[in-house]
Write a protein that holds these residues in place. Structure first.
Motif, PDB file in Angstrom:
ATOM      1  N   PRO A 152      63.694  20.056 -37.403  1.00  0.00           N
ATOM      2  CA  PRO A 152      62.542  21.349 -36.309  1.00  0.00           C
ATOM      3  C   PRO A 152      61.193  20.083 -37.542  1.00  0.00           C
ATOM      4  O   PRO A 152      61.702  19.816 -38.794  1.00  0.00           O
ATOM      5  N   TYR A 153      59.676  21.113 -37.179  1.00  0.00           N
ATOM      6  CA  TYR A 153      59.191  20.344 -38.052  1.00  0.00           C
ATOM      7  C   TYR A 153      59.127  21.179 -38.904  1.00  0.00           C
ATOM      8  O   TYR A 153      58.397  20.888 -40.647  1.00  0.00           O
ATOM      9  N   ARG A 154      59.270  22.300 -39.561  1.00  0.00           N
ATOM     10  CA  ARG A 154      59.902  22.984 -40.696  1.00  0.00           C
ATOM     11  C   ARG A 154      60.495  22.321 -41.511  1.00  0.00           C
ATOM     12  O   ARG A 154      59.565  21.594 -42.749  1.00  0.00           O
ATOM     13  N   GLU A 155      61.656  21.603 -41.591  1.00  0.00           N
ATOM     14  CA  GLU A 155      62.037  21.115 -41.936  1.00  0.00           C
ATOM     15  C   GLU A 155      61.710  19.285 -42.388  1.00  0.00           C
ATOM     16  O   GLU A 155      61.163  18.652 -43.806  1.00  0.00           O
ATOM     17  N   ILE A 156      61.262  18.528 -41.472  1.00  0.00           N
ATOM     18  CA  ILE A 156      60.136  16.819 -41.913  1.00  0.00           C
ATOM     19  C   ILE A 156      58.980  18.051 -42.746  1.00  0.00           C
ATOM     20  O   ILE A 156      59.042  16.706 -43.695  1.00  0.00           O
ATOM     21  N   GLY A 165      51.838  21.474 -40.078  1.00  0.00           N
ATOM     22  CA  GLY A 165      50.112  21.398 -39.051  1.00  0.00           C
ATOM     23  C   GLY A 165      49.882  20.297 -39.110  1.00  0.00           C
ATOM     24  O   GLY A 165      49.624  19.649 -38.177  1.00  0.00           O
ATOM     25  N   THR A 166      49.943  18.977 -40.531  1.00  0.00           N
ATOM     26  CA  THR A 166      49.504  18.246 -40.808  1.00  0.00           C
ATOM     27  C   THR A 166      50.891  17.230 -39.655  1.00  0.00           C
ATOM     28  O   THR A 166      51.019  16.364 -39.020  1.00  0.00           O
ATOM     29  N   MET A 171      52.831  14.111 -34.677  1.00  0.00           N
ATOM     30  CA  MET A 171      53.653  13.694 -33.940  1.00  0.00           C
ATOM     31  C   MET A 171      52.931  14.018 -32.760  1.00  0.00           C
ATOM     32  O   MET A 171      53.056  12.280 -31.576  1.00  0.00           O
ATOM     33  N   PHE A 172      51.383  14.656 -32.357  1.00  0.00           N
ATOM     34  CA  PHE A 172      50.967  14.333 -31.380  1.00  0.00           C
ATOM     35  C   PHE A 172      50.108  13.135 -31.351  1.00  0.00           C
ATOM     36  O   PHE A 172      50.614  12.837 -30.278  1.00  0.00           O
ATOM     37  N   HIS A 173      49.487  13.049 -32.333  1.00  0.00           N
ATOM     38  CA  HIS A 173      48.641  11.224 -32.132  1.00  0.00           C
ATOM     39  C   HIS A 173      49.805  10.927 -32.164  1.00  0.00           C
ATOM     40  O   HIS A 173      49.576   9.574 -31.517  1.00  0.00           O
TER      41      HIS A 173
END
Length: 187
Positions: A152-156, A165-166, A171-173
């Motif tokens: 998950p983003y939190r762990e990443i 948020g970064t 990931m979006f880009h």
């Protein structure tokens, strides 16, 4: 000793405690559990099988040496990938260059239809790998951790030492860049 099937975070913490006590069998089990994940993580960043293998061994040596200092403030997976992340950055800084990944050969199949399906799948895989290689290092890393490791983003965010948020923005880009790249390559 935890088995490789259905390992839980508690199993990982048990192995860390056992390593901190000097139990080499715990290291062997831990290595077996994390070997492929750390290797794949290193290979996607370093683009070199031998470098990834060397880095895997360095990470496991560091885990062994640092097991007694693991405080449990993050998951064991996050801690191990954090070690791997920092070692990859050190390698990239030292080498100051990127090597390209060699692609596996096509294996012979029994029928022409199988061969055609395999070639189509291989070509798609090559397109995807090529497009992933075109991403920035930061984007490539979050793509690997999210899609190949399922984190998950939190762990990443903990692993790459950046705000969540970064990570989401990267990931979006990355997804946008992959869509553009794939649409150009498949035309």
């Amino acid at each position: 000793m935890p088995s490789s099937q259905g390992n839980t975070p508690d199993d990982y913490r048990t192995l860390i405690r056992q390593m901190a006590q000097g139990q080499e069998t715990a290291l062997v089990e831990f290595y077996r559990i994390f070997e492929q994940k750390i290797y794949a993580f290193a290979k996607i960043r370093l683009n070199d099988s031998q470098e990834a293998s060397d880095l895997l061994h360095e990470v496991m040596w560091e885990v062994w040496r640092s097991a007694g200092r693991f405080e449990g403030r993050s998951s064991v997976s996050t801690w191990v990938f954090g070690i791997a992340h920092h070692k990859v950055i050190d390698r990239i800084r030292q080498a100051n260059k990127h090597k390209t990944e060699t692609l596996e050969g096509i294996h012979a199949t029994e029928s022409e239809e199988d061969l055609e399906a395999l070639l189509t799948q291989k070509q798609m895989g090559e397109h995807i790998r090529w497009c992933i290689e075109m991403l920035s290092d930061d984007q490539r890393q979050v793509v690997h951790l999210a899609f190949y490791e399922g984190l998950p983003y939190r762990e990443i965010s903990k692993i790459v030492d950046s705000p969540e948020g970064t990570v989401k923005a990267r990931m979006f880009h990355a997804k946008q860049a992959l869509k553009r790249c794939m649409s150009r390559r498949l035309k």
